[in-house]
Scaffold this motif. Structure first.
Motif, short mmCIF file in Angstrom:
data_model
loop_
_atom_site.label_atom_id
_atom_site.label_comp_id
_atom_site.label_asym_id
_atom_site.label_seq_id
_atom_site.Cartn_x
_atom_site.Cartn_y
_atom_site.Cartn_z
N GLY A 43 0.80 -1.22 0.00
CA GLY A 43 0.00 0.00 0.00
C GLY A 43 0.83 1.27 0.00
N LYS A 44 2.14 1.15 -0.25
CA LYS A 44 3.01 2.31 -0.29
C LYS A 44 3.02 2.98 -1.66
N ALA A 45 2.48 2.31 -2.66
CA ALA A 45 2.34 2.88 -4.00
C ALA A 45 0.92 2.63 -4.50
N ASP A 46 0.38 3.61 -5.19
CA ASP A 46 -0.96 3.47 -5.79
C ASP A 46 -0.87 2.90 -7.19
N LEU A 47 0.20 3.25 -7.90
CA LEU A 47 0.42 2.83 -9.28
C LEU A 47 1.87 2.40 -9.43
N ALA A 48 2.10 1.44 -10.33
CA ALA A 48 3.47 1.05 -10.66
C ALA A 48 3.62 1.04 -12.17
N LEU A 49 4.75 1.52 -12.64
CA LEU A 49 5.11 1.48 -14.06
C LEU A 49 6.32 0.57 -14.17
N ILE A 104 -0.18 -11.91 -11.53
CA ILE A 104 -1.54 -12.44 -11.59
C ILE A 104 -2.45 -11.77 -10.56
N GLU A 105 -1.89 -11.33 -9.46
CA GLU A 105 -2.71 -10.73 -8.41
C GLU A 105 -3.05 -9.27 -8.69
N PHE A 106 -2.46 -8.70 -9.75
CA PHE A 106 -2.64 -7.28 -10.03
C PHE A 106 -3.47 -7.06 -11.30
N GLU A 107 -3.98 -5.85 -11.41
CA GLU A 107 -4.60 -5.41 -12.66
C GLU A 107 -3.54 -4.69 -13.48
N THR A 108 -3.35 -5.13 -14.72
CA THR A 108 -2.30 -4.54 -15.55
C THR A 108 -2.85 -4.15 -16.91
N ARG A 109 -2.24 -3.17 -17.50
CA ARG A 109 -2.47 -2.87 -18.91
C ARG A 109 -1.23 -2.22 -19.49
N ASN A 125 11.90 -7.20 -34.08
CA ASN A 125 12.46 -7.77 -32.87
C ASN A 125 11.54 -7.46 -31.68
N PRO A 126 11.50 -8.31 -30.69
CA PRO A 126 10.62 -8.07 -29.54
C PRO A 126 10.95 -6.75 -28.84
N MET A 127 9.92 -6.08 -28.37
CA MET A 127 10.09 -4.86 -27.58
C MET A 127 9.80 -5.19 -26.12
N ARG A 128 10.24 -4.31 -25.25
CA ARG A 128 9.94 -4.45 -23.83
C ARG A 128 8.64 -3.70 -23.53
N PRO A 129 7.57 -4.41 -23.17
CA PRO A 129 6.34 -3.70 -22.80
C PRO A 129 6.53 -2.97 -21.46
N ILE A 130 5.95 -1.81 -21.36
CA ILE A 130 5.88 -1.09 -20.09
C ILE A 130 4.42 -1.14 -19.62
N LEU A 131 4.20 -1.65 -18.43
CA LEU A 131 2.86 -1.85 -17.92
C LEU A 131 2.51 -0.83 -16.85
N ILE A 132 1.23 -0.47 -16.80
CA ILE A 132 0.68 0.23 -15.63
C ILE A 132 0.04 -0.84 -14.76
N VAL A 133 0.46 -0.90 -13.51
CA VAL A 133 0.02 -1.96 -12.60
C VAL A 133 -0.64 -1.32 -11.38
N ARG A 134 -1.75 -1.92 -10.95
CA ARG A 134 -2.43 -1.46 -9.74
C ARG A 134 -3.05 -2.66 -9.03
N ARG A 135 -3.41 -2.48 -7.80
CA ARG A 135 -4.03 -3.57 -7.04
C ARG A 135 -5.47 -3.78 -7.49
N LYS A 136 -5.87 -5.05 -7.56
CA LYS A 136 -7.25 -5.37 -7.94
C LYS A 136 -8.23 -5.04 -6.82
N ASP A 137 -7.78 -5.16 -5.58
CA ASP A 137 -8.68 -5.04 -4.44
C ASP A 137 -8.72 -3.63 -3.85
N GLN A 138 -8.07 -2.68 -4.50
CA GLN A 138 -7.98 -1.34 -3.93
C GLN A 138 -8.37 -0.30 -4.99
#
Length: 307
Positions: A143-149, A157-162, A265-278
């Motif tokens: 809970g120390k971060a609201d969003l992660a990049l 699997i426990e997170f919501e990502t896009r 060639n493959p690229m590195r995806p950058i994801l926005i990650v957040r908690r599913k339950d918050q």
């Protein structure tokens, strides 16, 4: 007793306590004198005591009324303060946002977004954690971060990502290197060249290993933690390196060359990650939308880069 006292009754009581006159108190409350009298009677029934002494000439508080006046003032002040506070948060004049991001994003790209956000919402406190992928996820869990990049990994699997954007890879080398004059470099072109690697714990290294899995490159013997160290080693001719576009700012000061790897060639995806339950606060949601607006565009066409 479980009283259900409305703020309307409290305001009626306070008006009469202050003005000590039914007609004037009714005018303040935008109601009739008879309706005000009914409200005061209802309040006294709920309290179980007379709050006012009434006669034809004056209205005065009883001792119980004096006690209730203190409590009513505190209650109304707290209610008004609560509404004022939530209004500040809704209007994004107050609040907090905490972001965890890969060091490459935390140093390049995200600062301009944060500056724009702060100019729009100066009352919102923004904090930034620059961290590797595993630590970004740990900050979310705590809970120390609201969003992660961050870049993809096995523990999402426990997170919501896009996906926010895709980060193409570049070869970084000295100007006198045989590959420096190319406009595009194929992965196969790296065969036989010494490669300087980032540590295996980094998301960059994990993606580079996928890129190079079918190419016989020479391991330079260097596996380092920081991109600035990679840049210094490349500058001294100790090898070349393959890094994502978002990290290229680390190499600008050393007169090196960056050449894009061939499309496909493959690229590195950058994801926005957040908690599913918050759920996100309004302040965090506004930050998410600005990040997507400023950093989520499709990557610009790649071209030969010479710092």
């Amino acid at each position: 007793m479980n009283p259900n006292i409305s703020t309307r009754l409290l305001h009626a009581f306070v008006a009469l306590a202050e003005l000590k006159h039914f007609t004037r108190a009714a005018e303040r409350c935008h109601t009739s004198q008879s309706a005000l009298s009914v409200m005061i009677g209802k309040l006294e029934d709920m309290v179980g005591a007379r709050l006012f002494e009434r006669d034809t000439r004056k209205v005065t508080l009883t001792p119980e009324g004096e006690l209730f006046a203190e409590a009513a003032g505190v209650l109304l002040a707290e209610i008004e303060s609560a509404f004022a506070n939530i209004s500040e948060y809704v209007a994004l004049r107050r609040g907090r946002v905490s972001i965890a991001a890969l060091p490459s994003l935390a140093a390049n790209g995200l600062p301009s977004v944060i500056a724009e956000y702060k100019s729009q919402h100066p009352g919102v406190r923004v904090s930034l954690h620059d961290a590797l992928s595993d630590q970004c996820l740990s900050l979310l869990r705590q809970g120390k971060a609201d969003l992660a990049l961050t870049a993809p990994g096995p523990d999402f699997i426990e997170f919501e990502t896009r996906t926010l954007c895709s980060d193409p890879f570049y070869l970084v080398c000295r100007q006198d290197h045989p590959l420096a004059k190319k406009k595009l470099v194929r992965v196969a072109d790296l065969a036989g060249h010494e490669v300087i690697h980032l540590a295996k714990s980094s998301s960059v290294r994990q993606h580079v290993e996928v890129l190079l899995k079918d190419v016989h490159v020479v391991h330079s013997g260097f596996e380092v933690e920081h991109l600035a160290t990679v840049a210094g080693l490349v500058k001294q001719g100790l090898g070349v390196s393959v890094v994502p576009e978002l990290t290229l700012f680390q190499f600008r000061q050393l007169d090196l060359v960056a050449v894009p790897l061939q499309s496909g060639n493959p690229m590195r995806p950058i994801l926005i990650v957040r908690r599913k339950d918050q759920p996100l606060s309004l302040a965090s949601q506004a930050m998410l939308e600005l990040i997507e607006k400023r950093l989520g565009q499709k990557a610009a066409p790649r071209k030969y880069r010479h710092f």
